[in-house]
Design an enzyme around this catalytic site. Structure first.
Site, short mmCIF file in Angstrom:
data_model
loop_
_atom_site.label_atom_id
_atom_site.label_comp_id
_atom_site.label_asym_id
_atom_site.label_seq_id
_atom_site.Cartn_x
_atom_site.Cartn_y
_atom_site.Cartn_z
N HIS A 28 0.84 -1.20 0.00
CA HIS A 28 0.00 0.00 0.00
C HIS A 28 0.87 1.25 0.00
O HIS A 28 1.51 1.58 1.00
CB HIS A 28 -0.94 -0.01 1.20
N HIS A 35 -4.78 -5.60 -6.57
CA HIS A 35 -4.53 -6.87 -5.89
C HIS A 35 -5.85 -7.44 -5.37
O HIS A 35 -6.89 -6.78 -5.38
CB HIS A 35 -3.51 -6.72 -4.77
N CYS A 70 -12.45 -7.13 6.54
CA CYS A 70 -11.78 -6.99 5.25
C CYS A 70 -10.52 -7.84 5.28
O CYS A 70 -9.89 -8.00 6.33
CB CYS A 70 -11.40 -5.54 4.98
N HIS A 72 -7.37 -10.25 2.65
CA HIS A 72 -6.73 -10.62 1.39
C HIS A 72 -6.51 -12.13 1.36
O HIS A 72 -5.86 -12.67 2.26
CB HIS A 72 -5.37 -9.94 1.25
N GLU A 90 -9.20 -11.30 12.83
CA GLU A 90 -9.49 -9.88 13.01
C GLU A 90 -10.54 -9.64 14.08
O GLU A 90 -10.41 -8.71 14.89
CB GLU A 90 -9.94 -9.27 11.68
N TYR A 107 -12.39 -1.46 -6.85
CA TYR A 107 -12.35 -0.03 -6.62
C TYR A 107 -10.89 0.44 -6.53
O TYR A 107 -9.97 -0.36 -6.29
CB TYR A 107 -13.09 0.35 -5.32
N GLU A 116 -5.75 2.49 -2.01
CA GLU A 116 -6.26 1.12 -2.02
C GLU A 116 -6.74 0.82 -3.44
O GLU A 116 -7.45 1.65 -4.03
CB GLU A 116 -7.40 0.92 -1.03
N GLU A 118 -8.21 -2.58 -5.31
CA GLU A 118 -8.52 -3.98 -5.06
C GLU A 118 -9.64 -4.51 -5.94
O GLU A 118 -10.62 -3.80 -6.21
CB GLU A 118 -8.94 -4.18 -3.59
N TRP A 163 -14.85 2.01 -0.03
CA TRP A 163 -15.33 0.76 -0.60
C TRP A 163 -16.65 0.35 0.04
O TRP A 163 -17.54 -0.15 -0.62
CB TRP A 163 -14.28 -0.35 -0.46
#
Length: 200
Positions: A28, A35, A70, A72, A90, A107, A116, A118, A163
């Site tokens: 980032h 990504h 959120c 990855h 999280e 976005y 960001e 993604e 987002w």
């Protein structure tokens, strides 16, 4: 004693195919490459949405309110596995009724010089445990009826991550009640996401 293995994110081309990896703690920047990511909206037994406030230590979009979780997917990791892993890490959440609803959401947004960028499929689930947030990930959390949250976001009364704001608009287009949102075809996911294993 060895250092922890760095977490990797999957880099994508414009079509959503994997073209490499990068360390999450370095990806980032002011020119973040596209990504792979995901967003989760978790609801309790009373159909209230779990909202989270991003921790102050987050590199991207700190202290903004956003959706429940959120994350990855790791390289080669199935989407469902990634969502369940991140929900535990999280928010200490266990999930049931996990469903894909926005397979093609993506976005690009910038705040304070950090971008960001993604491809970020959106899923919904039922939370079947109480939140136990990780303090380095989440500053605060609350439960809110979906209709109230959506109204606050759409009318600008609750500032949220960009987002999340875009996702709320697309989710409302699927129907007023989350339980009525249709389950999306997983074939519409970015090609970088491994296909689910066939039933045995």
């Amino acid at each position: 004693m060895t250092d922890a293995i760095p977490e990797l994110v999957v880099l994508l081309d414009a079509a959503g195919a994997a073209i490499g990896t990068a360390r999450k703690d370095t990806v980032h920047t002011a020119d973040t490459p596209l990504h792979l990511a995901f967003s989760l909206y978790a609801f309790d037994a009373s159909d209230r949405l779990l909202l989270t406030q991003r921790a102050a230590s987050k590199v991207a979009f700190p202290l903004l309110w956003t959706n429940s979780v959120c994350g990855h997917p790791a390289p080669g990791e199935p989407l469902e596995s990634a969502v369940r892993r991140r929900a535990r890490d999280e928010m200490g959440l266990e999930l049931a009724e996990l469903r894909l609803v926005l397979p093609q959401f993506r976005y690009r947004e910038e705040l304070l010089g950090i971008v960001e960028h993604e491809a970020c499929p959106v899923l919904v689930a039922r939370a079947i445990s109480a939140p136990r947030p990780h303090p380095q990930e989440v500053a605060a959390w609350e439960w809110m009826p979906w209709a109230d949250f959506a109204d606050e976001v759409m009318n600008g009364r609750r500032p949220v991550s960009p987002w999340c704001a875009a996702q709320v608009g697309q989710l409302l287009a699927l129907g007023a009640a989350p339980q009525d949102w249709p389950t999306a075809d997983p074939r519409l996911l970015p090609p970088a996401i491994p296909s689910p294993a066939p039933p045995t």
